[in-house]
Design a protein around this motif. Sequence first.
Motif, short mmCIF file in Angstrom:
data_model
loop_
_atom_site.label_atom_id
_atom_site.label_comp_id
_atom_site.label_asym_id
_atom_site.label_seq_id
_atom_site.Cartn_x
_atom_site.Cartn_y
_atom_site.Cartn_z
N GLU A 101 -23.63 5.99 2.86
CA GLU A 101 -24.93 6.11 3.52
C GLU A 101 -26.09 6.23 2.54
O GLU A 101 -27.13 5.63 2.73
CB GLU A 101 -24.91 7.32 4.45
N ARG A 102 -25.90 7.02 1.49
CA ARG A 102 -27.02 7.27 0.58
C ARG A 102 -27.01 6.26 -0.57
O ARG A 102 -25.98 6.04 -1.21
CB ARG A 102 -26.94 8.69 0.01
N LEU A 103 -28.18 5.66 -0.81
CA LEU A 103 -28.31 4.70 -1.91
C LEU A 103 -28.41 5.46 -3.24
O LEU A 103 -29.23 6.38 -3.37
CB LEU A 103 -29.58 3.85 -1.70
N LEU A 104 -27.58 5.06 -4.21
CA LEU A 104 -27.62 5.72 -5.53
C LEU A 104 -28.18 4.79 -6.61
O LEU A 104 -28.67 5.27 -7.63
CB LEU A 104 -26.21 6.14 -5.94
N GLY A 105 -28.08 3.51 -6.38
CA GLY A 105 -28.56 2.60 -7.41
C GLY A 105 -28.48 1.14 -6.98
O GLY A 105 -27.81 0.81 -6.00
N VAL A 106 -29.19 0.31 -7.72
CA VAL A 106 -29.17 -1.13 -7.47
C VAL A 106 -29.04 -1.84 -8.81
O VAL A 106 -29.73 -1.50 -9.77
CB VAL A 106 -30.48 -1.60 -6.78
N GLN A 107 -28.13 -2.81 -8.86
CA GLN A 107 -27.92 -3.59 -10.09
C GLN A 107 -27.99 -5.07 -9.70
O GLN A 107 -27.34 -5.47 -8.74
CB GLN A 107 -26.53 -3.31 -10.69
N ILE A 108 -28.78 -5.82 -10.42
CA ILE A 108 -28.93 -7.24 -10.05
C ILE A 108 -28.85 -8.13 -11.29
O ILE A 108 -29.42 -7.81 -12.33
CB ILE A 108 -30.31 -7.51 -9.37
N VAL A 109 -28.19 -9.27 -11.13
CA VAL A 109 -28.31 -10.34 -12.11
C VAL A 109 -28.61 -11.59 -11.30
O VAL A 109 -28.00 -11.80 -10.25
CB VAL A 109 -27.04 -10.50 -12.98
N GLY A 110 -29.54 -12.40 -11.75
CA GLY A 110 -29.86 -13.62 -11.01
C GLY A 110 -31.35 -13.87 -11.01
O GLY A 110 -32.14 -13.04 -11.49
N GLU A 111 -31.72 -15.04 -10.47
CA GLU A 111 -33.13 -15.42 -10.47
C GLU A 111 -33.97 -14.35 -9.75
O GLU A 111 -33.57 -13.85 -8.70
CB GLU A 111 -33.27 -16.77 -9.76
#
Length: 472
Positions: free
Chosen positions: A405-415
């Motif tokens: 339920e709780r967001l801890l982080g976001v990781q992205i690779v891409g345009e």
Amino acid sequence: MPTSAYDIVVVGSGPAGQKAAIQGAKAGKKVVLIEQEPGIGGNCVYRGTIPSKTLRETALQFERLKRSNEVFEGRLRLDLPMTVLLHRLDEVVKAHECYMAGQLTRNGVTYRHGRARLLSPHEVQLETVDGACQTLTADTIILATGSRPSSIPGIPVDHEHVLDSDSILSMIYLPRSLTILGGGVIACEYASTFALLGVEVTIIDRGKRPLPFMDQDIVDVFQRSIERQGGRFYSGQTVTEVAWDGVSSVVARLANGMAVKSEKMLVALGRQPNVEELNLEAAGLSLDDKGHIPVNDYGQTAVPHIFAAGDMLGRPPALASQAMEDGRRAVSHALGLPVGDSVIQVPIGIYTIPEIASIGLDEEQAAARYRGPIIGRAPFTEIAKGQITGACDGLLKLVADPSGERLLGVQIVGEHATELIHLGQMALQDGANIDRFIDTIFGFPTFAEAYRVAALDILGQRRKRQEQPKAA
Ligand SMILES: Cc1cc2nc3c(=O)[nH]c(=O)nc-3n(C[C@H](O)[C@H](O)[C@H](O)COP(=O)(O)OP(=O)(O)OC[C@H]3O[C@@H](n4cnc5c(N)ncnc54)[C@H](O)[C@@H]3O)c2cc1C
């Protein structure tokens, strides 16, 4: 020696110094900004962010052209002059200079071209290009002198064959081959840019993988992408010797006996703070054992009215955005203005191709803190915009707590990763629930839809966990 009195003396006109000076002037203080280089803007404008991103933009334009290969014949000329590849740089730098100078003038900041050094806790010596010296006194002093590439014993940077990040773009022609020493941000950014431009790139690093501080899955996507462009990684390798063979190649000898030859070499093995010229002892300051000025959360040094900000602190992430915030915080604190909460969530943007961005915890960090965090994945192959643009090399990961339920982080690779991350940043700062991404209508087709796809992945896993019978 003539003397001038100011409320605030700022040394260095990079992002940290500029923001410090403007913050002080906006508060009605008499501020002087000292810069030793002829132009305002620091490394960010002349040797770092802006030049490297201008070259990257050219590489991206070329990549887009290659994606439309049925229409255009996407091939670069051999021996392409760097000036052609950097054709927009002058314009971009001029626009920046003009905007920054205007901002300083509008706010009434005095600008002085010269080198600064401390004479005492309240005195700064300004030496101008003609050798004349003047003493400036101040109630508050902000040091924002930035950093420079580290020099490594045994690796002779001659700025012609063996270059560092200050000199890499002074090459006259695009080389056929380039060895890059290091696996950090600058190494990886230049590696992917040059690889896309058709240069044969070899990265040599001591670490097991590039960008070791980033999420493994994310780095894997980047690594596969650069290898598809023909780039090579030699991980876990130590360079014992670097030499120019006098004719055509730089030779790097590795501890395992291998020799790697290339036309040019980029040494990107870290940066060191610019502190030596400041004469810190005269103001009663000293460095810690890592060679940095010790400061508190506001950049305040052991001498309470002297502050340090930006890259010279040697604290990660060494980014322009962080430097600006450091400068603003330092002056606000010095003047007793509200500073705001301490910045804990700095978005990291890495301009590799494809881009990488991160905020909050990654999978490994979350697993170390929580038992069984749930990870939602959205590969860009599942995102219509990825298919349409041909930019399918991408992955967005949402990291949630074990309840999903709780967001801890976001990781992205891409345009557009470095833009997309701010959506995650806002959600994280507002303590948003994962379901928020599911209840939100995202435009179609957009890359931002990846947030919804990853959240739905978490929802599926959450349901499965809830259905599992609890162990007796
Ligand atoms: C290749 C490269 C790419 C980068 N890409 C990015 C990116 O994409 N995004 C990002 O956020 N960051 C990027 N960075 C990092 C960014 O450039 C720095 O974080 C930022 O410039 C730090 O700002 P600063 O104000 O601390 O120092 P600087 O920008 O280094 O400015 C310090 C200034 O102080 C001056 N100075 C030093 N000593 C004295 C003295 N004694 N007297 C007077 N003046 C002095 C220097 O001449 C310099 O102009 C990149 C850096 C590099 C090298």
